[in-house]
Design a protein around this motif. Structure first.
Motif, PDB file in Angstrom:
ATOM      1  N   GLU A  47      26.629 -33.886  41.631  1.00  0.00           N
ATOM      2  CA  GLU A  47      25.451 -32.123  41.972  1.00  0.00           C
ATOM      3  C   GLU A  47      26.362 -30.738  42.257  1.00  0.00           C
ATOM      4  N   LYS A  48      26.833 -30.814  43.630  1.00  0.00           N
ATOM      5  CA  LYS A  48      27.541 -30.053  44.287  1.00  0.00           C
ATOM      6  C   LYS A  48      28.253 -29.150  43.180  1.00  0.00           C
ATOM      7  N   ASP A  49      29.694 -30.057  42.163  1.00  0.00           N
ATOM      8  CA  ASP A  49      30.281 -28.806  41.254  1.00  0.00           C
ATOM      9  C   ASP A  49      29.341 -28.550  40.034  1.00  0.00           C
ATOM     10  N   VAL A  50      28.480 -29.037  39.778  1.00  0.00           N
ATOM     11  CA  VAL A  50      27.465 -28.665  38.700  1.00  0.00           C
ATOM     12  C   VAL A  50      26.669 -27.104  39.046  1.00  0.00           C
ATOM     13  N   ARG A  51      25.902 -27.274  40.186  1.00  0.00           N
ATOM     14  CA  ARG A  51      25.785 -26.451  40.872  1.00  0.00           C
ATOM     15  C   ARG A  51      27.077 -25.253  40.908  1.00  0.00           C
ATOM     16  N   ALA A  52      27.870 -25.601  41.692  1.00  0.00           N
ATOM     17  CA  ALA A  52      29.097 -24.384  41.855  1.00  0.00           C
ATOM     18  C   ALA A  52      29.391 -23.959  40.450  1.00  0.00           C
ATOM     19  N   ALA A  53      29.600 -24.365  38.999  1.00  0.00           N
ATOM     20  CA  ALA A  53      30.042 -23.579  38.219  1.00  0.00           C
ATOM     21  C   ALA A  53      28.942 -23.083  37.835  1.00  0.00           C
ATOM     22  N   ARG A  54      27.818 -23.562  37.909  1.00  0.00           N
ATOM     23  CA  ARG A  54      26.442 -22.806  37.043  1.00  0.00           C
ATOM     24  C   ARG A  54      26.201 -21.346  37.839  1.00  0.00           C
ATOM     25  N   GLU A  55      26.729 -21.679  39.224  1.00  0.00           N
ATOM     26  CA  GLU A  55      26.851 -20.113  40.732  1.00  0.00           C
ATOM     27  C   GLU A  55      27.926 -19.564  40.180  1.00  0.00           C
ATOM     28  N   GLN A  56      29.430 -19.959  39.727  1.00  0.00           N
ATOM     29  CA  GLN A  56      30.421 -19.120  39.102  1.00  0.00           C
ATOM     30  C   GLN A  56      29.662 -18.681  37.920  1.00  0.00           C
ATOM     31  N   SER A  57      29.267 -19.275  37.532  1.00  0.00           N
ATOM     32  CA  SER A  57      28.956 -18.554  35.525  1.00  0.00           C
ATOM     33  C   SER A  57      28.222 -17.087  36.028  1.00  0.00           C
ATOM     34  N   LEU A  58      27.227 -17.312  37.002  1.00  0.00           N
ATOM     35  CA  LEU A  58      25.950 -15.993  37.327  1.00  0.00           C
ATOM     36  C   LEU A  58      26.595 -14.991  37.633  1.00  0.00           C
ATOM     37  N   LEU A  59      27.713 -14.957  38.638  1.00  0.00           N
ATOM     38  CA  LEU A  59      28.454 -14.122  39.197  1.00  0.00           C
ATOM     39  C   LEU A  59      29.759 -13.504  38.202  1.00  0.00           C
ATOM     40  N   GLY A  60      29.888 -13.662  37.776  1.00  0.00           N
ATOM     41  CA  GLY A  60      30.798 -13.429  36.101  1.00  0.00           C
ATOM     42  C   GLY A  60      32.271 -14.591  37.243  1.00  0.00           C
ATOM     43  N   ASN A  61      32.535 -14.879  38.037  1.00  0.00           N
ATOM     44  CA  ASN A  61      33.692 -16.245  38.165  1.00  0.00           C
ATOM     45  C   ASN A  61      34.144 -16.651  37.435  1.00  0.00           C
ATOM     46  N   TYR A  62      34.121 -16.220  35.642  1.00  0.00           N
ATOM     47  CA  TYR A  62      33.673 -17.434  34.751  1.00  0.00           C
ATOM     48  C   TYR A  62      35.104 -18.618  35.043  1.00  0.00           C
ATOM     49  N   GLU A  63      36.085 -18.398  34.825  1.00  0.00           N
ATOM     50  CA  GLU A  63      37.970 -18.753  35.061  1.00  0.00           C
ATOM     51  C   GLU A  63      36.947 -19.631  36.544  1.00  0.00           C
ATOM     52  N   ALA A  64      36.868 -19.458  37.143  1.00  0.00           N
ATOM     53  CA  ALA A  64      36.026 -21.022  38.050  1.00  0.00           C
ATOM     54  C   ALA A  64      35.414 -21.235  37.655  1.00  0.00           C
ATOM     55  N   SER A  65      34.399 -20.896  36.737  1.00  0.00           N
ATOM     56  CA  SER A  65      33.492 -21.876  36.498  1.00  0.00           C
ATOM     57  C   SER A  65      33.836 -22.552  35.647  1.00  0.00           C
ATOM     58  N   ILE A  66      34.673 -22.392  34.574  1.00  0.00           N
ATOM     59  CA  ILE A  66      35.035 -23.320  33.391  1.00  0.00           C
ATOM     60  C   ILE A  66      36.155 -24.555  34.466  1.00  0.00           C
ATOM     61  N   GLU A  67      36.310 -24.219  35.594  1.00  0.00           N
ATOM     62  CA  GLU A  67      37.114 -25.110  35.964  1.00  0.00           C
ATOM     63  C   GLU A  67      36.862 -26.556  36.757  1.00  0.00           C
ATOM     64  N   ARG A  68      34.898 -25.403  37.311  1.00  0.00           N
ATOM     65  CA  ARG A  68      34.265 -26.450  37.835  1.00  0.00           C
ATOM     66  C   ARG A  68      33.394 -27.929  36.741  1.00  0.00           C
ATOM     67  N   TYR A  69      33.325 -26.733  35.583  1.00  0.00           N
ATOM     68  CA  TYR A  69      32.527 -27.634  34.768  1.00  0.00           C
ATOM     69  C   TYR A  69      33.734 -28.867  33.990  1.00  0.00           C
ATOM     70  N   GLU A  70      35.318 -28.364  33.793  1.00  0.00           N
ATOM     71  CA  GLU A  70      36.002 -29.635  33.569  1.00  0.00           C
ATOM     72  C   GLU A  70      36.259 -30.552  34.448  1.00  0.00           C
TER      73      GLU A  70
END
Length: 130
Positions: free
Chosen positions: A37-60
């Motif tokens: 749950e924390k990792d999914v939340r972090a991926a979504r938050e990073q995406s909203l902040l425009g940190n797309y690479e970090a978000s993709i790492e969390r999703y993967e």
């Protein structure tokens, strides 16, 4: 707005502890249901902040978690239902990742813009006329 993962109920409600490393280093892949749950939340938050690479790492990292690993700590009577729910969650997470990759593609097609972009309104041209 955040989209809730369907059918997760108690499974995701108990997943609250994750390790996120400072200094830009990627956090390790979730090692238990408690990290998801924390990792999914972090991926979504990073995406909203425009940190797309970090978000993709969390999703993967989350998408790499198998249903077997996720439900291993559950009683055997609950494993099948939890694995089915996780499969539905994975489908939604794959779609979120796909959309994020589309956004990144759109941004890359825009090229440079703003203060650092060459041209009449960018930084290079603005300093030349002063």
């Amino acid at each position: 707005s955040s989209v809730a993962l369907p059918g997760t109920g108690q499974l995701l409600a108990t997943m609250m502890d994750a390790t996120h490393l400072p200094g830009g280093r990627p956090a390790p892949a979730p090692s238990s249901v408690f990290d998801v749950e924390k990792d999914v939340r972090a991926a979504r938050e990073q995406s909203l902040l425009g940190n797309y690479e970090a978000s993709i790492e969390r999703y993967e990292a989350v998408l790499g978690l198998t249903p077997e690993t996720l439900v291993a700590s559950l009683p055997s009577s609950e494993r099948r239902v939890a694995a089915d729910k996780w499969e539905r969650c994975l489908k939604q997470l794959r779609e979120e990742l796909r959309l994020l990759q589309l956004i990144m593609g759109e941004w890359s097609e825009l090229g440079e813009f703003g203060a650092g972009a060459p041209g009449p309104l960018g930084g290079a041209a603005a300093g030349a006329g002063a």
